[in-house]
Enzyme design. Structure first.
Site, PDB file in Angstrom:
ATOM      1  N   GLN A  20      20.602  -1.657  -1.892  1.00 35.29           N
ATOM      2  CA  GLN A  20      20.620  -1.633  -0.430  1.00 35.29           C
ATOM      3  C   GLN A  20      20.833  -3.017   0.169  1.00 35.29           C
ATOM      4  O   GLN A  20      21.042  -3.140   1.381  1.00 35.29           O
ATOM      5  CB  GLN A  20      19.327  -1.043   0.098  1.00 35.29           C
ATOM      6  N   CYS A  59      16.127   1.970   2.451  1.00 39.65           N
ATOM      7  CA  CYS A  59      15.621   2.527   1.196  1.00 39.65           C
ATOM      8  C   CYS A  59      15.465   4.039   1.258  1.00 39.65           C
ATOM      9  O   CYS A  59      15.784   4.752   0.299  1.00 39.65           O
ATOM     10  CB  CYS A  59      14.297   1.875   0.827  1.00 39.65           C
ATOM     11  N   HIS A 117       8.204   1.687   1.760  1.00 36.36           N
ATOM     12  CA  HIS A 117       9.410   1.737   0.928  1.00 36.36           C
ATOM     13  C   HIS A 117       9.534   3.121   0.299  1.00 36.36           C
ATOM     14  O   HIS A 117       8.533   3.751  -0.047  1.00 36.36           O
ATOM     15  CB  HIS A 117       9.300   0.667  -0.164  1.00 36.36           C
ATOM     16  N   ASN A 153      14.659   2.262  -8.268  1.00 35.98           N
ATOM     17  CA  ASN A 153      14.637   1.520  -7.015  1.00 35.98           C
ATOM     18  C   ASN A 153      16.062   1.383  -6.481  1.00 35.98           C
ATOM     19  O   ASN A 153      17.018   1.829  -7.119  1.00 35.98           O
ATOM     20  CB  ASN A 153      13.993   0.145  -7.238  1.00 35.98           C
TER      21      ASN A 153
END
Length: 444
Positions: free
Chosen positions: A64, A70, A365, A386
């Site tokens: 990102q 996110c 997040h 992630n």
């Protein structure tokens, strides 16, 4: 009665410090290395070995970059995993985050205008107005918000609408966009104050949105209405599908019934009894679109439904407070990672509810669960995809201990079929409306 710190108190503090034979060693250690390095328990790294009994093959991680998307990356990644499994697209295939970002920004402007009009009779000193004007819009979002965008606009491959400078580094755009939205709020409140007609207000708002669309197009590019999708699969076979719309692409390549996927939260504060539905005032993006709705459950249920979905071979969107007890470069999230209590001889422990009530923690997040290590029927650690690129963690993947999930995870999104019949019935209930600043309204 309390009083100011005086010299006698300072003398007591110094005397107490001198009684500790280890204080000089600890002082030298912490001043040179910092708190986290000094408090690190390296046994945590050993315990968080990235090996899992269930480990989904999800392809390369996304990045990102310098943006707060996110929640959007995590949602599109879960859908990308589905496309990878069905169509054998290349490992680096991604859905366009820039496409959904464009529409989210336009819809958030309209959502902001509507909230400004609804609250226009309130004084500027009212807490709701202060909350609204503090951040007219931002990059962050919620699962139901990306669903609202996809249900209205569909999705496209990243190759059709790639990243731009502004999508990957969003601070310049957000500052400029929020400047405009605050100025628009002044105009809208003035129209309400002078009792302008609905037609006059609607005309002014349409002009504002036209300007917003132009700003977005200049910054992110104009979204496609039709496109061709071509690729070579993992077996090097060539594929092409022509004249797709974004909605048709979603239907043919993802194929989910998005109404089946629901937000499950663990918010153990006294004001939120379990097994009830909640929503948050003034939280959303698409006017008349999908409402942000959360089913609050105990942690055992929370973990259980996430585990069931992974066992079925499907990854899980989740939201957490990623900065707590985590190490970015090693990709470890573990409550035993830092021994701060031992380092300072101070008890820093709070319950999860206390952290939420006193502002110590909230969801910051969103990522994706792509694996779990189950020992004797119980999860011990979880594999996390992630969206910070390959240079952190283990090629972009993190390891999360089960204890860390208990303390710092607040939301998972699962297919409602994994819920009990009783909880499925609760999903249909009218949600309790939480205040705009409630921690369960935090955006990932």
């Amino acid at each position: 009665m309390s009083k100011a710190i005086d010299t006698s108190l300072l003398t007591e503090f110094q005397t107490d410090l001198e009684k500790r034979p280890e204080h000089q060693v600890i002082e030298r250690t912490v001043t040179k290395n910092g708190i986290f390095a000094s408090a690190t328990d390296f046994q945590s790294q050993t315990a968080m070995t990235p090996v899992f009994s269930i480990d989904l093959d999800t392809g390369d991680v996304a990045n990102q970059k310098q943006s707060g998307r996110c929640w959007m990356f995590a949602a599109l990644n879960t859908m990308r995993h589905e496309i990878k499994n069905k169509f054998k697209v290349p490992k680096d295939f991604e859905l366009s985050q820039n496409y959904t970002y464009f529409w989210d920004k336009l819809e958030k402007a309209n959502y902001f205008y509507e909230n400004v009009l609804k609250t226009a009779q309130l004084p500027l000193t009212d807490r709701k107005i202060a909350w609204l004007m503090a951040t007219p819009q931002q990059d962050g979002g919620q699962w139901d918000m990306i669903v609202a965008i996809i249900q209205k606009y569909g999705v496209v491959p990243q190759s059709v609408m790639p990243e731009t400078y502004n999508s990957s580094k969003s601070s310049e755009f957000n500052r400029t966009y929020n400047l405009k939205l605050r100025k628009d709020a002044i105009t809208l409140r003035a129209l309400v104050a002078k009792k302008a007609s609905e037609a006059e207000i609607a005309k002014q708002k349409a002009a504002m949105l036209s300007d917003d669309y132009r700003m977005l197009t200049y910054s992110f590019g104009e979204p496609p209405t039709t496109f061709d999708f071509e690729y070579r699969d993992a077996d090097q076979n060539y594929h092409i599908k022509q004249n797709l719309t974004p909605q048709k692409f979603f239907k043919e390549y993802v194929g989910w019934n998005l109404d089946d996927y629901v937000s499950i939260i663990n918010g153990p504060t006294a004001d939120k009894p379990y097994n009830q539905m909640y929503t948050v005032e003034m939280l959303g993006n698409v006017v008349d679109g999908r409402q942000v709705r959360h089913l609050n459950v105990d942690m055992n249920t929370f973990r259980s439904v996430a585990l069931k979905q992974l066992q079925a071979g499907e990854s899980v969107w989740f939201g957490c407070d990623v900065g707590q007890e985590s190490e970015r470069q090693k990709g470890i999230m573990d409550t035993k990672l830092y021994r701060k209590n031992e380092l300072f001889d101070i008890n820093f422990d709070l319950t999860k509810a206390q952290r939420l009530d006193y502002g110590e923690s909230l969801m910051t997040h969103a990522m994706v669960l792509t694996g779990v290590d189950v020992v004797d029927g119980q999860p011990t650690k979880w594999k996390v995809e992630n969206s910070w690129g390959k240079k952190v963690g283990n090629d972009g993947f993190f390891v999360m201990s089960n204890d860390w999930m208990n303390e710092y995870c607040y939301q998972v999104v699962v297919n409602k079929k994994y819920l009990s019949a009783n909880l499925q019935r609760v999903l249909a209930e009218k949600p309790k409306v939480l205040a705009p600043w409630d921690p369960m309204g935090a955006l990932a």
